[in-house]
Motif scaffolding. Structure first.
Motif, PDB file in Angstrom:
ATOM      1  N   ARG A   1       0.843  -1.199   0.000  1.00 56.24           N
ATOM      2  CA  ARG A   1       0.000   0.000   0.000  1.00 56.24           C
ATOM      3  C   ARG A   1       0.871   1.238   0.000  1.00 56.24           C
ATOM      4  O   ARG A   1       2.022   1.196   0.402  1.00 56.24           O
ATOM      5  CB  ARG A   1      -0.886   0.013   1.241  1.00 56.24           C
ATOM      6  CG  ARG A   1      -1.773  -1.183   1.334  1.00 56.24           C
ATOM      7  CD  ARG A   1      -2.469  -1.241   2.661  1.00 56.24           C
ATOM      8  NE  ARG A   1      -3.394  -2.370   2.682  1.00 56.24           N
ATOM      9  CZ  ARG A   1      -4.175  -2.645   3.674  1.00 56.24           C
ATOM     10  NH1 ARG A   1      -4.175  -1.898   4.762  1.00 56.24           N
ATOM     11  NH2 ARG A   1      -4.991  -3.675   3.622  1.00 56.24           N
ATOM     12  N   ILE A   2       0.297   2.350  -0.411  1.00 59.70           N
ATOM     13  CA  ILE A   2       1.016   3.623  -0.377  1.00 59.70           C
ATOM     14  C   ILE A   2       1.072   4.098   1.071  1.00 59.70           C
ATOM     15  O   ILE A   2       0.069   4.050   1.794  1.00 59.70           O
ATOM     16  CB  ILE A   2       0.316   4.670  -1.272  1.00 59.70           C
ATOM     17  CG1 ILE A   2       0.222   4.170  -2.728  1.00 59.70           C
ATOM     18  CG2 ILE A   2       1.030   6.005  -1.203  1.00 59.70           C
ATOM     19  CD1 ILE A   2       1.546   3.889  -3.408  1.00 59.70           C
ATOM     20  N   HIS A   3       2.232   4.545   1.512  1.00 62.85           N
ATOM     21  CA  HIS A   3       2.425   5.027   2.885  1.00 62.85           C
ATOM     22  C   HIS A   3       1.498   6.204   3.191  1.00 62.85           C
ATOM     23  O   HIS A   3       1.270   7.077   2.348  1.00 62.85           O
ATOM     24  CB  HIS A   3       3.860   5.520   3.087  1.00 62.85           C
ATOM     25  CG  HIS A   3       4.882   4.444   3.109  1.00 62.85           C
ATOM     26  ND1 HIS A   3       5.122   3.663   4.210  1.00 62.85           N
ATOM     27  CD2 HIS A   3       5.738   4.021   2.144  1.00 62.85           C
ATOM     28  CE1 HIS A   3       6.074   2.796   3.929  1.00 62.85           C
ATOM     29  NE2 HIS A   3       6.470   2.987   2.686  1.00 62.85           N
ATOM     30  N   GLY A   4       1.004   6.256   4.424  1.00 61.59           N
ATOM     31  CA  GLY A   4       0.178   7.377   4.864  1.00 61.59           C
ATOM     32  C   GLY A   4       0.915   8.701   4.764  1.00 61.59           C
ATOM     33  O   GLY A   4       0.323   9.732   4.449  1.00 61.59           O
ATOM     34  N   GLY A   5       2.218   8.696   5.036  1.00 60.14           N
ATOM     35  CA  GLY A   5       3.011   9.923   4.921  1.00 60.14           C
ATOM     36  C   GLY A   5       3.043  10.455   3.500  1.00 60.14           C
ATOM     37  O   GLY A   5       3.050  11.672   3.282  1.00 60.14           O
ATOM     38  N   THR A   6       3.047   9.548   2.534  1.00 57.49           N
ATOM     39  CA  THR A   6       3.007   9.960   1.128  1.00 57.49           C
ATOM     40  C   THR A   6       1.665  10.627   0.821  1.00 57.49           C
ATOM     41  O   THR A   6       1.613  11.664   0.158  1.00 57.49           O
ATOM     42  CB  THR A   6       3.235   8.749   0.202  1.00 57.49           C
ATOM     43  OG1 THR A   6       4.524   8.185   0.482  1.00 57.49           O
ATOM     44  CG2 THR A   6       3.147   9.134  -1.259  1.00 57.49           C
ATOM     45  N   VAL A   7       0.593  10.046   1.343  1.00 50.42           N
ATOM     46  CA  VAL A   7      -0.741  10.624   1.138  1.00 50.42           C
ATOM     47  C   VAL A   7      -0.820  12.005   1.786  1.00 50.42           C
ATOM     48  O   VAL A   7      -1.356  12.954   1.196  1.00 50.42           O
ATOM     49  CB  VAL A   7      -1.838   9.675   1.676  1.00 50.42           C
ATOM     50  CG1 VAL A   7      -3.225  10.303   1.516  1.00 50.42           C
ATOM     51  CG2 VAL A   7      -1.773   8.322   0.962  1.00 50.42           C
TER      52      VAL A   7
ATOM     53  N   PRO B   1      -7.039   2.085   2.028  1.00 52.13           N
ATOM     54  CA  PRO B   1      -5.700   2.247   1.444  1.00 52.13           C
ATOM     55  C   PRO B   1      -5.723   2.637  -0.030  1.00 52.13           C
ATOM     56  O   PRO B   1      -6.726   2.476  -0.726  1.00 52.13           O
ATOM     57  CB  PRO B   1      -5.081   0.856   1.615  1.00 52.13           C
ATOM     58  CG  PRO B   1      -6.250  -0.079   1.604  1.00 52.13           C
ATOM     59  CD  PRO B   1      -7.376   0.678   2.267  1.00 52.13           C
ATOM     60  N   ILE B   2      -4.583   3.138  -0.476  1.00 58.27           N
ATOM     61  CA  ILE B   2      -4.314   3.387  -1.891  1.00 58.27           C
ATOM     62  C   ILE B   2      -3.262   2.376  -2.313  1.00 58.27           C
ATOM     63  O   ILE B   2      -2.294   2.131  -1.586  1.00 58.27           O
ATOM     64  CB  ILE B   2      -3.782   4.820  -2.123  1.00 58.27           C
ATOM     65  CG1 ILE B   2      -4.830   5.851  -1.705  1.00 58.27           C
ATOM     66  CG2 ILE B   2      -3.377   5.013  -3.586  1.00 58.27           C
ATOM     67  CD1 ILE B   2      -4.341   7.287  -1.764  1.00 58.27           C
ATOM     68  N   HIS B   3      -3.449   1.800  -3.482  1.00 51.54           N
ATOM     69  CA  HIS B   3      -2.505   0.811  -3.995  1.00 51.54           C
ATOM     70  C   HIS B   3      -1.751   1.380  -5.196  1.00 51.54           C
ATOM     71  O   HIS B   3      -2.285   2.234  -5.917  1.00 51.54           O
ATOM     72  CB  HIS B   3      -3.251  -0.465  -4.389  1.00 51.54           C
ATOM     73  CG  HIS B   3      -3.903  -1.135  -3.225  1.00 51.54           C
ATOM     74  ND1 HIS B   3      -5.207  -0.921  -2.877  1.00 51.54           N
ATOM     75  CD2 HIS B   3      -3.400  -1.986  -2.298  1.00 51.54           C
ATOM     76  CE1 HIS B   3      -5.500  -1.628  -1.803  1.00 51.54           C
ATOM     77  NE2 HIS B   3      -4.415  -2.277  -1.425  1.00 51.54           N
ATOM     78  N   PRO B   4      -0.535   0.909  -5.418  1.00 55.89           N
ATOM     79  CA  PRO B   4       0.222   1.351  -6.600  1.00 55.89           C
ATOM     80  C   PRO B   4      -0.597   1.114  -7.866  1.00 55.89           C
ATOM     81  O   PRO B   4      -1.271   0.093  -7.999  1.00 55.89           O
ATOM     82  CB  PRO B   4       1.467   0.458  -6.580  1.00 55.89           C
ATOM     83  CG  PRO B   4       1.639   0.080  -5.144  1.00 55.89           C
ATOM     84  CD  PRO B   4       0.230  -0.053  -4.611  1.00 55.89           C
TER      85      PRO B   4
END
Length: 147
Positions: A20-26, A59-62
């Motif tokens: 999943r994409i890291h929360g910090g990235t979001v 979550p967000i996925h690649p």
């Protein structure tokens, strides 16, 4: 401009060990959208003063299509209060479900780094008025208690 929407594909190079994409990235994406909206409204440099009441719903996925929308809800003398929302899903999805949201405050600065007055934003529609009330209540709740 009182809102801005950024759209892009989530990078395949940014996932966590869980895929999943890291929360910090979001959070970075949210801050970038808020900064762009605030800077456009202020017509110049802005800094993040507060990001609060952040909620991650899924979550967000690649490879997902990501949409980050920052909407101006209220202005103070030198500040702009915003609601920032993230939606994502498959590239062919007709609608993107909500992923995360937060409130944020940006402050306008002059060339010397001093607070700069911003144009007043006046909510005109019932939706804008409700958004302003909601965001202002969340901003006040997120502020530290002053002794």
């Amino acid at each position: 401009m009182h809102s801005i929407t950024l759209r892009f594909l989530a990078s395949h190079t940014a996932p966590s060990a869980s895929g999943r994409i890291h929360g910090g990235t979001v959070l970075r994406w949210m801050d970038e959208a808020g900064f762009a909206c605030a800077s456009a409204w202020a017509g110049g440099t802005c800094v993040t003063a507060l990001m609060g009441a952040t909620s991650f719903d899924r979550p967000i996925h690649p490879g997902d299509l990501v949409e980050v929308q920052a909407s101006l809800a209220h202005t103070g003398e030198t500040s702009m209060h915003m609601l920032i929302e993230v939606r994502s899903g498959g590239i062919q999805a007709k609608e993107l479900p909500g992923v995360a949201h937060c409130v944020a405050v940006y402050a306008a600065l002059d060339e010397g780094g001093q607070p700069l007055a911003v144009d007043k934003f006046t909510p005109e529609t019932p939706g804008d008025m409700a958004l302003a009330e909601r965001v202002n209540a969340q901003v006040e709740a997120a502020r530290p208690v002053q002794a």
